[in-house]
Write an enzyme that holds these catalytic residues in place. Sequence first.
Site, PDB file in Angstrom:
ATOM      1  N   GLU A   1      -5.537   0.013  12.770  1.00 53.77           N
ATOM      2  CA  GLU A   1      -6.075   0.436  11.471  1.00 53.77           C
ATOM      3  C   GLU A   1      -6.573  -0.833  10.791  1.00 53.77           C
ATOM      4  O   GLU A   1      -5.782  -1.656  10.337  1.00 53.77           O
ATOM      5  CB  GLU A   1      -4.977   1.134  10.656  1.00 53.77           C
TER       6      GLU A   1
ATOM      7  N   CYS B   1      -6.570  -0.730   1.727  1.00 55.68           N
ATOM      8  CA  CYS B   1      -7.484  -0.521   2.852  1.00 55.68           C
ATOM      9  C   CYS B   1      -8.388   0.679   2.614  1.00 55.68           C
ATOM     10  O   CYS B   1      -9.507   0.731   3.121  1.00 55.68           O
ATOM     11  CB  CYS B   1      -6.711  -0.370   4.161  1.00 55.68           C
TER      12      CYS B   1
END
Length: 632
Positions: free
Chosen positions: A344, A378
Amino acid sequence: MENYEELSLVWQSLKSLSSSNTGCWIVWISLLLIFLSLIHFLTTLLPILSDNGSLLLEYLFTSVPTLNLDVDPSIVSDDGLASSKSASTSTSTSTSTSVSLSSPKHPNKICCHDPSTLQLLGTVEAMTPTRVDELCRLASLAQKSWNQTSFAQRRLVLRTIQTYICDHIEDICRTSSRDSGKPKVDALLGEVMTTCEKIRCINANGEQWLRKSMRPTGPMMVHKTAYVEYVPYGVLGVIAPWNYPFHNMLNHVISGIFSGNAVVTKVSEHTSWSATYFTSICREALRVNGHDPDLVQTVTGFGESGAALVNSKFVDKIIFTGSPAVGRKVMAGCAPILKPCVLELGGKDPMVFCDDVKIESVVPWAMRGCFQNCGQNCCGVERLFVYSSILQPFLDTILPRVKALRQGPPLATCGHDGDVDCGAMIMEGQIDIIQSLIDDAVAKGATLHTGGKRNPNLHGQFYEPTVISGITQKMRIFHEEVFGPVMCIIEVPNDSDDACVQLVNLCQFGLGSSVYSASQSRAMKIGSRMRCGMFTANDFGVNYLVQSLPFGGVGESGFGRFAGPEGLRACCLERSVVKDRIWGIRTTIPSPIDYPIDKQKGLGFASSLIRMFYCEGLGRKIGAIVGLIKYG
């Protein structure tokens, strides 16, 4: 009895509030919220529990142990650390405010600092590869017995963790704030709430998600039963980022141990101070429930410690969250031994405001998307696409709001009151990255409206909340991750949906996205054309609060998923199983195709078999049966 006393206190509070007009409204609103919560319970949780009556009984009659942890004074008190001269309030414009993670005075240690005050919080071990491998070995040994536990036993461990969290919200938020520089409200939303929802979702749905998945067999194998079972990998190695130290550690511990694995987490060297406390919650929850606490391990150290985790023979899968550059190194480390990994790698998420939105209603979402946790998310908003006809009114509305943001140390320490909206940057080097991107954009024609520099009035690692518009494709900030408190505004020409989608998809990142429009169907149509892993219409960030959804992206945002059934199953080896459906009926090899094979009969028999099962005409099927009789 304890629950009864709590309800009595709530009722007494409501009665006292109802004595005034304002209080009366508060009472009615509170009762309405309680009623809506009850409706939510009846419509969502009860159907899940009704599928498994034992789960309902488990929650009603299984008591949850209490954790008693010795907590350091620096955690339970805002000013638990002695204020130092270097950490006191300062109005100096000097930029020599950086601190070092290593020191000759503390060899083989990480020096942990509060990024908002630069106080030395303490030191933690910078683990050697040998030490990392030993922790992985201990975790592997503990997993052997943990793999034999029931889902009920695993749920009880998670319920124990959740009970502790709910009883110590203030301590956890304060610890996260001190280690990462975020306001406590941001810690509450991003650290505690998300973790509690993860536990709730896994406990309510995890067993169902990990049940055998039955598969159709087809007519040739009609006498067989086929299914996929989910078998724990063994040891999951997690490399966690620094933006949410509590949640990023517990996130994979929750799904990892529920699916039967051990979990070894390498925490960031920038937020290692809190790891001891947060790890102790998980280990103590295992211990009080009769399990080996070695199942959960935490690695502290620098790059070589993370590399050792990737390379350890005791680790069966890697889950990494961080930058694309480091993610590629992790993938390269996994490649020689074909170790699976989930990457990720952050995002450059777009938020789109169409020309039909009400500006006053979308401004709060832009503020939250860009400035929560000082932009260190993020799935934070890195590109704000505003349609041309509303651009100027939007700027006129948003700028006073941004300029009014209060920035400073988030705790009442070192002479500060902690009453702030925007905290510090966790990593000193990120400030230089942000400044470089802003300077490049301004040099190429962007308009800087406010901010755009390190905060000269604060001594810690602070970058001013920034608004910059006129962003174009030729600027680095259009393509590169900022990861800071910057609102980058991109004008959508001619209020064109097609132009908007084209601009959004020019970026190589593809994590999340959101579109706001008065017409939900229009927002959905625009979103369906975006290349990303997650999309929300007329909302922001809620994907992650729906933990039944997978989290992840495409392109530079990485691959693989966590959360949801996809994420939980990703903690497991998918094993295909076939067995006899009916006792006594087994597959035998017909003599024409048994060794030694009669070529003429073998070809005739096999051809007839294929025609019988796969030809569509009835006459051809009958002919095939005749062939089977002939060659059999």
